[in-house]
Design a protein around this motif. Structure first.
Motif, PDB file in Angstrom:
ATOM      1  N   PHE A  45       0.862  -1.189   0.000  1.00 38.44           N
ATOM      2  CA  PHE A  45       0.000   0.000   0.000  1.00 38.44           C
ATOM      3  C   PHE A  45       0.891   1.228   0.000  1.00 38.44           C
ATOM      4  O   PHE A  45       1.149   1.832   1.037  1.00 38.44           O
ATOM      5  CB  PHE A  45      -0.939   0.022   1.213  1.00 38.44           C
ATOM      6  CG  PHE A  45      -2.012  -1.022   1.181  1.00 38.44           C
ATOM      7  CD1 PHE A  45      -2.951  -1.045   0.159  1.00 38.44           C
ATOM      8  CD2 PHE A  45      -2.091  -1.991   2.161  1.00 38.44           C
ATOM      9  CE1 PHE A  45      -3.938  -2.009   0.126  1.00 38.44           C
ATOM     10  CE2 PHE A  45      -3.076  -2.960   2.141  1.00 38.44           C
ATOM     11  CZ  PHE A  45      -4.005  -2.962   1.112  1.00 38.44           C
ATOM     12  N   VAL A  56      -6.980   3.456  10.738  1.00 37.71           N
ATOM     13  CA  VAL A  56      -7.792   2.315  10.303  1.00 37.71           C
ATOM     14  C   VAL A  56      -7.950   1.310  11.447  1.00 37.71           C
ATOM     15  O   VAL A  56      -9.039   0.780  11.670  1.00 37.71           O
ATOM     16  CB  VAL A  56      -7.193   1.648   9.046  1.00 37.71           C
ATOM     17  CG1 VAL A  56      -7.884   0.330   8.738  1.00 37.71           C
ATOM     18  CG2 VAL A  56      -7.303   2.593   7.853  1.00 37.71           C
ATOM     19  N   GLU A  60     -11.627   0.221  12.472  1.00 41.47           N
ATOM     20  CA  GLU A  60     -12.015  -1.076  11.904  1.00 41.47           C
ATOM     21  C   GLU A  60     -13.129  -1.793  12.654  1.00 41.47           C
ATOM     22  O   GLU A  60     -14.086  -2.272  12.029  1.00 41.47           O
ATOM     23  CB  GLU A  60     -10.784  -1.983  11.773  1.00 41.47           C
ATOM     24  CG  GLU A  60     -11.075  -3.348  11.188  1.00 41.47           C
ATOM     25  CD  GLU A  60     -11.389  -4.407  12.234  1.00 41.47           C
ATOM     26  OE1 GLU A  60     -12.111  -5.365  11.900  1.00 41.47           O
ATOM     27  OE2 GLU A  60     -10.920  -4.269  13.379  1.00 41.47           O
ATOM     28  N   VAL A 108      -6.762  -4.147   8.799  1.00 41.24           N
ATOM     29  CA  VAL A 108      -6.796  -3.147   7.720  1.00 41.24           C
ATOM     30  C   VAL A 108      -7.564  -3.698   6.525  1.00 41.24           C
ATOM     31  O   VAL A 108      -8.387  -3.001   5.921  1.00 41.24           O
ATOM     32  CB  VAL A 108      -5.370  -2.713   7.333  1.00 41.24           C
ATOM     33  CG1 VAL A 108      -5.370  -1.876   6.060  1.00 41.24           C
ATOM     34  CG2 VAL A 108      -4.725  -1.934   8.479  1.00 41.24           C
ATOM     35  N   ALA A 109      -7.333  -4.950   6.175  1.00 41.05           N
ATOM     36  CA  ALA A 109      -8.051  -5.564   5.054  1.00 41.05           C
ATOM     37  C   ALA A 109      -9.539  -5.727   5.375  1.00 41.05           C
ATOM     38  O   ALA A 109     -10.388  -5.484   4.515  1.00 41.05           O
ATOM     39  CB  ALA A 109      -7.426  -6.910   4.697  1.00 41.05           C
ATOM     40  N   TYR A 111     -11.280  -3.840   7.319  1.00 38.38           N
ATOM     41  CA  TYR A 111     -11.824  -2.483   7.229  1.00 38.38           C
ATOM     42  C   TYR A 111     -12.125  -2.117   5.775  1.00 38.38           C
ATOM     43  O   TYR A 111     -13.206  -1.634   5.458  1.00 38.38           O
ATOM     44  CB  TYR A 111     -10.831  -1.483   7.827  1.00 38.38           C
ATOM     45  CG  TYR A 111     -11.214  -0.049   7.605  1.00 38.38           C
ATOM     46  CD1 TYR A 111     -12.102   0.593   8.459  1.00 38.38           C
ATOM     47  CD2 TYR A 111     -10.686   0.674   6.539  1.00 38.38           C
ATOM     48  CE1 TYR A 111     -12.460   1.908   8.255  1.00 38.38           C
ATOM     49  CE2 TYR A 111     -11.038   1.993   6.326  1.00 38.38           C
ATOM     50  CZ  TYR A 111     -11.923   2.606   7.187  1.00 38.38           C
ATOM     51  OH  TYR A 111     -12.280   3.924   6.968  1.00 38.38           O
ATOM     52  N   SER A 112     -11.162  -2.381   4.910  1.00 37.60           N
ATOM     53  CA  SER A 112     -11.339  -2.058   3.490  1.00 37.60           C
ATOM     54  C   SER A 112     -12.548  -2.784   2.909  1.00 37.60           C
ATOM     55  O   SER A 112     -13.383  -2.180   2.221  1.00 37.60           O
ATOM     56  CB  SER A 112     -10.070  -2.435   2.718  1.00 37.60           C
ATOM     57  OG  SER A 112     -10.221  -2.188   1.348  1.00 37.60           O
ATOM     58  N   THR A 116     -16.192  -1.002   1.817  1.00 42.11           N
ATOM     59  CA  THR A 116     -16.660  -1.248   0.452  1.00 42.11           C
ATOM     60  C   THR A 116     -18.039  -1.891   0.471  1.00 42.11           C
ATOM     61  O   THR A 116     -18.926  -1.494  -0.286  1.00 42.11           O
ATOM     62  CB  THR A 116     -15.660  -2.140  -0.311  1.00 42.11           C
ATOM     63  OG1 THR A 116     -14.408  -1.471  -0.362  1.00 42.11           O
ATOM     64  CG2 THR A 116     -16.142  -2.437  -1.716  1.00 42.11           C
TER      65      THR A 116
END
Length: 188
Positions: A45, A56, A60, A108-109, A111-112, A116
């Motif tokens: 990233f 994040v 999260e 973090v993933a 959260y992403s 989305t």
């Protein structure tokens, strides 16, 4: 003597938890967890700083909670798949196969994926509003070493106090980037 004990107790209460990058509603995000996540994510990233990762990690749990309530929950397996996919795109298949990720990187993933997912639910505006309300209601304490936190801006970089003198003295900031010595300014 009693005054000194009271002062020490007051200062200890302000110092937060040792080893904590942040404390969110009683949940500690350790500096070790933050450092590991930052190290694992930097190669894949580009441009994400430590403050971004900490922001994040703070937000999260709220995003994944609202996502689960709205039927778009996220699993650790999905988060790991996302990290491996991004690693493969950034560094190649061999690096993705060898990559290992800790809890911070998985968060973090998650959260992403959760954010989305929230943008794609039929009542996306209400879902994002609920998420923002949860963030605003949270009790967040960030270690000053990492900056300040507000729900609107996330974690902003710390600002060095004016009394801290940069390496090389007060005039160090005035040295040109090429390393040359600046011409002295004549005084009247």
């Amino acid at each position: 003597m009693a005054g000194a004990v009271a002062a020490v107790a007051l200062l200890a209460g302000c110092s937060g938890q040792p080893g904590a990058a942040a404390v969110v509603d009683g949940r500690t995000i350790s500096t070790a967890e933050l450092a590991r996540a930052d190290e694992e994510l930097k190669p894949i990233f580009q441009g994400a700083g430590t403050n971004d990762v900490l922001g994040v990690l703070i937000n999260e749990p709220f995003a994944t909670e609202v996502a689960a309530e709205r039927g778009v929950g996220v699993s650790d397996e999905q988060a790991l798949d996302l990290l491996r996919s991004v690693t493969e795109q950034a560094l190649g298949a061999e690096a993705a196969a060898d990559a290992e990720f800790g809890e911070g990187a998985l968060a973090v993933a998650r959260y992403s994926l959760a954010v989305t997912g929230l943008r794609d639910v039929p009542d996306a505006q209400d879902a994002m509003l609920e998420y923002q309300e949860k963030i605003s209601a949270a009790d967040v304490e960030v270690n000053p070493r990492f900056g300040d936190y507000t729900p609107e801006t996330g974690v902003t970089a710390p600002v060095a106090p004016s009394w801290i003198v940069p390496e090389g003295g007060r005039d160090a900031a005035a040295v040109p980037e090429d390393g040359s010595t600046p011409a002295p300014t004549p005084a009247p």
